[in-house]
Design a protein around this motif. Structure first.
Motif, PDB file in Angstrom:
ATOM      1  N   THR A   1       0.754  -1.276  -0.052  1.00  0.00           N
ATOM      2  CA  THR A   1      -0.161  -0.074  -0.157  1.00  0.00           C
ATOM      3  C   THR A   1       0.737   1.257  -0.086  1.00  0.00           C
ATOM      4  OG1 THR A   1      -1.673  -1.122   1.092  1.00  0.00           O
ATOM      5  CG2 THR A   1      -1.692   1.073   1.058  1.00  0.00           C
TER       6      THR A   1
ATOM      7  N   ARG B   1       2.658   1.827  -3.495  1.00  0.00           N
ATOM      8  CA  ARG B   1       1.460   2.145  -4.339  1.00  0.00           C
ATOM      9  C   ARG B   1       1.371   3.852  -4.221  1.00  0.00           C
ATOM     10  NH1 ARG B   1       3.521  -0.403  -8.034  1.00  0.00           N
ATOM     11  NH2 ARG B   1       3.030  -2.427  -8.252  1.00  0.00           N
ATOM     12  N   GLY B   2       1.207   4.078  -2.800  1.00  0.00           N
ATOM     13  CA  GLY B   2       0.705   5.378  -2.491  1.00  0.00           C
ATOM     14  C   GLY B   2       2.022   6.313  -2.979  1.00  0.00           C
TER      15      GLY B   2
ATOM     16  N   ASP C   1       3.655   5.890  -5.487  1.00  0.00           N
ATOM     17  CA  ASP C   1       3.520   6.213  -6.862  1.00  0.00           C
ATOM     18  C   ASP C   1       3.273   7.466  -7.354  1.00  0.00           C
ATOM     19  OD1 ASP C   1       4.788   3.299  -7.443  1.00  0.00           O
ATOM     20  OD2 ASP C   1       2.833   2.531  -7.767  1.00  0.00           O
TER      21      ASP C   1
ATOM     22  N   TRP D   1       0.008   8.597  -5.695  1.00  0.00           N
ATOM     23  CA  TRP D   1      -1.348   8.729  -5.438  1.00  0.00           C
ATOM     24  C   TRP D   1      -1.788   9.374  -4.048  1.00  0.00           C
ATOM     25  CZ3 TRP D   1      -4.110   8.069  -9.296  1.00  0.00           C
ATOM     26  CH2 TRP D   1      -3.654   7.169 -10.410  1.00  0.00           C
ATOM     27  N   LEU D   2      -0.754   8.991  -3.286  1.00  0.00           N
ATOM     28  CA  LEU D   2      -0.625   9.833  -2.016  1.00  0.00           C
ATOM     29  C   LEU D   2      -0.856  11.037  -2.147  1.00  0.00           C
ATOM     30  CD1 LEU D   2      -1.126   9.537   1.274  1.00  0.00           C
ATOM     31  CD2 LEU D   2       1.204   9.347   1.213  1.00  0.00           C
ATOM     32  N   TRP D   3       0.258  11.750  -2.940  1.00  0.00           N
ATOM     33  CA  TRP D   3       0.518  13.105  -2.888  1.00  0.00           C
ATOM     34  C   TRP D   3      -0.491  13.840  -3.594  1.00  0.00           C
ATOM     35  CZ3 TRP D   3       3.061  12.824   0.989  1.00  0.00           C
ATOM     36  CH2 TRP D   3       3.869  12.017   1.325  1.00  0.00           C
ATOM     37  N   TYR D   4      -1.096  13.324  -4.860  1.00  0.00           N
ATOM     38  CA  TYR D   4      -2.152  13.738  -5.357  1.00  0.00           C
ATOM     39  C   TYR D   4      -3.383  13.920  -4.534  1.00  0.00           C
ATOM     40  CZ  TYR D   4       0.319  12.090  -9.432  1.00  0.00           C
ATOM     41  OH  TYR D   4       1.159  11.579 -10.345  1.00  0.00           O
ATOM     42  N   ALA D   5      -3.486  12.996  -3.317  1.00  0.00           N
ATOM     43  CA  ALA D   5      -4.797  13.134  -2.571  1.00  0.00           C
ATOM     44  C   ALA D   5      -4.382  14.274  -1.614  1.00  0.00           C
ATOM     45  CB  ALA D   5      -4.712  11.955  -1.897  1.00  0.00           C
TER      46      ALA D   5
END
Length: 180
Positions: free
Chosen positions: A37, A40-41, A43, A45-49
């Protein structure tokens, strides 16, 4: 043998010793899920969120914080791509098979860890604008960096170098955007 060569040999020896231990460790299921997880974050996704949350709830400094994070991240990408192509260091997963992880690497070379650079660059630059969440962002960056070792994508020295570069980029970016 030169001092530089001796130091590099010691670092590489330690990296390979840790790699063999990690690649043979059957981690508990919850830990494997956490590491996958986090990687993948990392990659993006975490920073976009985080960026999306800042747009809606970031207050007056939101655009400066997002700009600082984006600038640090983009600069980090250029740096790690240049260093990877010049170092051409093989990834741990190419040297020895991992006992449970089968994630494909995003590129060919190992040094430095791009995930670590971008995670620490974004976490530091944005976290300095929002000190209340700095510890949470740095914890996420740390877990992303650790996940890269645990999953066999990077050696410890790749990740340490990536964290240091990312931290420096985050600090510089923050100070640059504060002066705007």
């Amino acid at each position: 043998m030169t001092v530089r060569k001796a130091v590099w040999n010691q670092i590489e020896s330690n990296d390979h010793r840790l790699m063999r231990r990690v690649h043979g460790w059957r981690a508990p299921r919850w830990f494997r899920i956490l590491m996958i997880t986090m990687t993948r974050g990392g990659d993006g996704w975490l920073w976009y969120a985080v960026g999306l949350i800042l747009i809606f709830f970031g207050g007056d400094e939101r655009f400066l914080a997002i700009g600082a994070g984006a600038a640090a991240c983009v600069t980090g990408i250029f740096i790690f791509r240049a260093l990877k192509h010049s170092s051409k260091r093989r990834r741990p997963c190419e040297i020895e098979p991992h006992c449970w992880a089968s994630i494909l690497p995003p590129d060919r070379y190992s040094f430095p860890s791009g995930h670590s650079i971008t995670a620490f660059a974004v976490a530091t630059s944005i976290g300095l604008f929002y000190p209340d969440v700095l510890a949470v962002l740095l914890t996420a960056a740390f877990l992303i960096a650790v996940s890269r070792i645990i999953l066999g994508m990077h050696f410890l020295s790749d990740v340490v170098a990536g964290c240091a570069i990312g931290l420096l980029l985050g600090l510089v970016s923050y100070h640059f955007f504060v002066l705007l």
